[in-house]
Design a protein around this motif. Sequence first.
Motif, PDB file in Angstrom:
ATOM      1  N   ASP A 137      88.995  22.336  79.677  1.00 55.72           N
ATOM      2  CA  ASP A 137      87.964  21.105  78.804  1.00 55.72           C
ATOM      3  C   ASP A 137      89.386  20.864  78.081  1.00 55.72           C
ATOM      4  O   ASP A 137      90.405  20.514  77.403  1.00 55.72           O
ATOM      5  CB  ASP A 137      87.802  22.051  77.810  1.00 55.72           C
ATOM      6  N   GLY A 138      89.412  19.236  78.674  1.00 49.34           N
ATOM      7  CA  GLY A 138      90.544  18.212  78.498  1.00 49.34           C
ATOM      8  C   GLY A 138      91.034  18.041  76.983  1.00 49.34           C
ATOM      9  O   GLY A 138      91.985  17.213  76.682  1.00 49.34           O
ATOM     10  N   MET A 139      89.911  17.603  76.073  1.00 46.94           N
ATOM     11  CA  MET A 139      89.731  17.524  74.755  1.00 46.94           C
ATOM     12  C   MET A 139      90.489  18.767  73.818  1.00 46.94           C
ATOM     13  O   MET A 139      92.049  18.869  73.444  1.00 46.94           O
ATOM     14  CB  MET A 139      88.996  16.730  73.857  1.00 46.94           C
ATOM     15  N   THR A 140      89.764  19.726  73.891  1.00 49.24           N
ATOM     16  CA  THR A 140      90.056  20.857  73.123  1.00 49.24           C
ATOM     17  C   THR A 140      91.359  21.738  73.533  1.00 49.24           C
ATOM     18  O   THR A 140      91.607  22.935  73.050  1.00 49.24           O
ATOM     19  CB  THR A 140      88.383  21.638  72.638  1.00 49.24           C
ATOM     20  N   GLY A 141      91.420  21.344  75.521  1.00 49.49           N
ATOM     21  CA  GLY A 141      92.026  23.295  75.671  1.00 49.49           C
ATOM     22  C   GLY A 141      91.758  24.254  76.012  1.00 49.49           C
ATOM     23  O   GLY A 141      92.346  25.121  76.974  1.00 49.49           O
ATOM     24  N   ARG A 197      91.675  25.534  68.380  1.00 56.76           N
ATOM     25  CA  ARG A 197      91.814  26.454  68.028  1.00 56.76           C
ATOM     26  C   ARG A 197      91.853  27.862  67.759  1.00 56.76           C
ATOM     27  O   ARG A 197      92.552  28.887  68.022  1.00 56.76           O
ATOM     28  CB  ARG A 197      92.947  25.607  68.170  1.00 56.76           C
ATOM     29  N   ALA A 198      91.323  27.613  66.581  1.00 51.80           N
ATOM     30  CA  ALA A 198      90.051  28.615  65.650  1.00 51.80           C
ATOM     31  C   ALA A 198      89.807  29.819  66.271  1.00 51.80           C
ATOM     32  O   ALA A 198      90.164  31.085  66.553  1.00 51.80           O
ATOM     33  CB  ALA A 198      89.688  28.495  64.262  1.00 51.80           C
ATOM     34  N   LEU A 199      89.017  29.166  67.478  1.00 55.97           N
ATOM     35  CA  LEU A 199      87.732  30.168  68.678  1.00 55.97           C
ATOM     36  C   LEU A 199      88.992  31.028  69.662  1.00 55.97           C
ATOM     37  O   LEU A 199      88.327  32.087  69.410  1.00 55.97           O
ATOM     38  CB  LEU A 199      87.070  29.524  69.060  1.00 55.97           C
ATOM     39  N   ILE A 237      85.386  34.645  63.361  1.00 56.04           N
ATOM     40  CA  ILE A 237      85.180  33.365  63.757  1.00 56.04           C
ATOM     41  C   ILE A 237      84.687  32.340  62.740  1.00 56.04           C
ATOM     42  O   ILE A 237      85.115  31.335  62.494  1.00 56.04           O
ATOM     43  CB  ILE A 237      83.551  33.477  65.288  1.00 56.04           C
ATOM     44  N   ILE A 238      83.850  32.794  61.668  1.00 54.47           N
ATOM     45  CA  ILE A 238      83.362  31.851  60.798  1.00 54.47           C
ATOM     46  C   ILE A 238      83.756  31.765  59.564  1.00 54.47           C
ATOM     47  O   ILE A 238      84.458  30.844  58.688  1.00 54.47           O
ATOM     48  CB  ILE A 238      81.969  32.531  60.266  1.00 54.47           C
ATOM     49  N   GLU A 239      85.021  32.964  59.121  1.00 50.69           N
ATOM     50  CA  GLU A 239      85.942  32.830  58.332  1.00 50.69           C
ATOM     51  C   GLU A 239      86.928  32.453  58.992  1.00 50.69           C
ATOM     52  O   GLU A 239      87.935  31.595  57.967  1.00 50.69           O
ATOM     53  CB  GLU A 239      86.176  34.783  58.430  1.00 50.69           C
ATOM     54  N   SER A 240      87.137  32.413  59.950  1.00 50.48           N
ATOM     55  CA  SER A 240      88.605  31.315  60.651  1.00 50.48           C
ATOM     56  C   SER A 240      88.087  30.162  59.835  1.00 50.48           C
ATOM     57  O   SER A 240      89.420  29.753  60.006  1.00 50.48           O
ATOM     58  CB  SER A 240      88.500  32.064  62.093  1.00 50.48           C
ATOM     59  N   VAL A 241      87.156  29.353  60.611  1.00 52.47           N
ATOM     60  CA  VAL A 241      87.283  28.187  60.745  1.00 52.47           C
ATOM     61  C   VAL A 241      86.730  27.385  59.494  1.00 52.47           C
ATOM     62  O   VAL A 241      87.615  26.684  58.632  1.00 52.47           O
ATOM     63  CB  VAL A 241      85.792  27.899  61.339  1.00 52.47           C
ATOM     64  N   ARG A 242      86.104  28.798  57.919  1.00 52.37           N
ATOM     65  CA  ARG A 242      86.072  28.398  56.884  1.00 52.37           C
ATOM     66  C   ARG A 242      87.516  28.199  55.950  1.00 52.37           C
ATOM     67  O   ARG A 242      87.439  27.312  55.541  1.00 52.37           O
ATOM     68  CB  ARG A 242      85.588  29.591  56.230  1.00 52.37           C
TER      69      ARG A 242
END
Length: 331
Positions: A137-141, A197-199, A237-242
Motif C-alpha cells: 500500500d503506497g500510503m501506509t507501507g 506502524r503500530a499494527l 493492538i488496542i493498547e498500542s494504538v491508544r
Amino acid sequence: MEHAATILIVDDDVSAVRTLSKAIAGLGRIFFATQGDAAVELARDQKPDLILLDAEMPGISGFEVCRILKEDPSTSNIPVIFVTAHTETDREEEGLALGAVDFIGKPIRPAIVAARVKTHLYLKLAMDRLNRQAQTDGMTGLANRRALDQTIAREWQSVLRTQRAFSLLLLDIDFFKRYNDHYGHLMGDECLIAVARALAGCAERPMDLAARYGGEEFVIVLPETTRDGACQVATKIIESVRALNIPHAASELGIVTVSVGAASFDADSGGWSLLENASANPPGLKFSASELLCVADKALYAAKQAGRNSSRFEAIEARSAEKVGPVTGGN
C-alpha cells in the motif's frame, strides 16, 4: 543483492552435495536435503530463493518434488534448477514443462554452476522486489489488498494440508470520518500511517501479515494461531494504538482508537466439523477463509456496538460475539 540469498541443494549423494556447495560458496546460505519428501518440507518451511534438485532419487524423484512444489502456492515461485546425469532432450523438456528454470548436467563444471546460480538468484530477487512494490500500500507501507488476498489463499491451503490453527483480525479506526472532517484529509493520512506502524509492530512473527483492507480498515493474518493467541494480539493492538495518544477532538474517547474483530479456525472453533461433514451439509455449503473474514467482520460490528475501543471474538458457529477485552470507552 538486498539480503543473503538462501539455496537448497537436494541430492541423495552426499558427495554431490559437497561438490555443489563448494561450487556456489559465497552466493548465499546453503542448506540441503537427501530425500525428496524432506526437500518438500524444507522448501515449505524455509522458502529458499533457489533450489538445486537432483532429478533421479530413490523414493520421491526430483521430477515429482518439482511438481509438488509448483502446485503449492507457497513454493510455486521458487526457481528450480535440475542437476542430473540424464541430459537427454526429452528429460530436459519434461523438467522445463514442470516449471524448472534450467538444467545442469553431471559431472558439473563449478564455474558454469556458479554463473547460472548467480543469474537465477539475481532474477529471483529482482522479481521479489517488483512483487513487493506491487503488493504494498503506497500510503501506509503495509501489504495491500492484492497481497492480502494472495496470502489468505496461500495460508488457507496450508491450513487444509496441515490442519493447523489460523486466525484473522479485522479492525478499523473509530470515528475516522469525524477525524477527517475535523482535522482535514492530510492529517487523516498521517493518522492512517501512524496506526499502520503500530499494527506492523503487533504482527511480530515473520509469518504474520498486517494489511490495509481499504479506507481505515485493516486486516491482520495470523497463521498457526489459536483463539487465545488472536485475542492477545487484538488486545495488544488496542493498547498500542491508544499509546500513540493521537488527539481526536471529534471522538467521545478523546484520542484515536480502534475496534477489533477476531475469528479463528482451530480445534475449538467447530470449523473442522464443517469441512469434515461437507457431504452431509446442504449443497454449496463450504467453509473457507473468506467466510472466516465474514466471521471477523461480525465480531468487529459487535465491538463497535459495545462502544468501540474494544475487541470481540466471534466463534464460527456462535450466534453472538463474545467479549475478549475490556471496553474502556463508548458512546
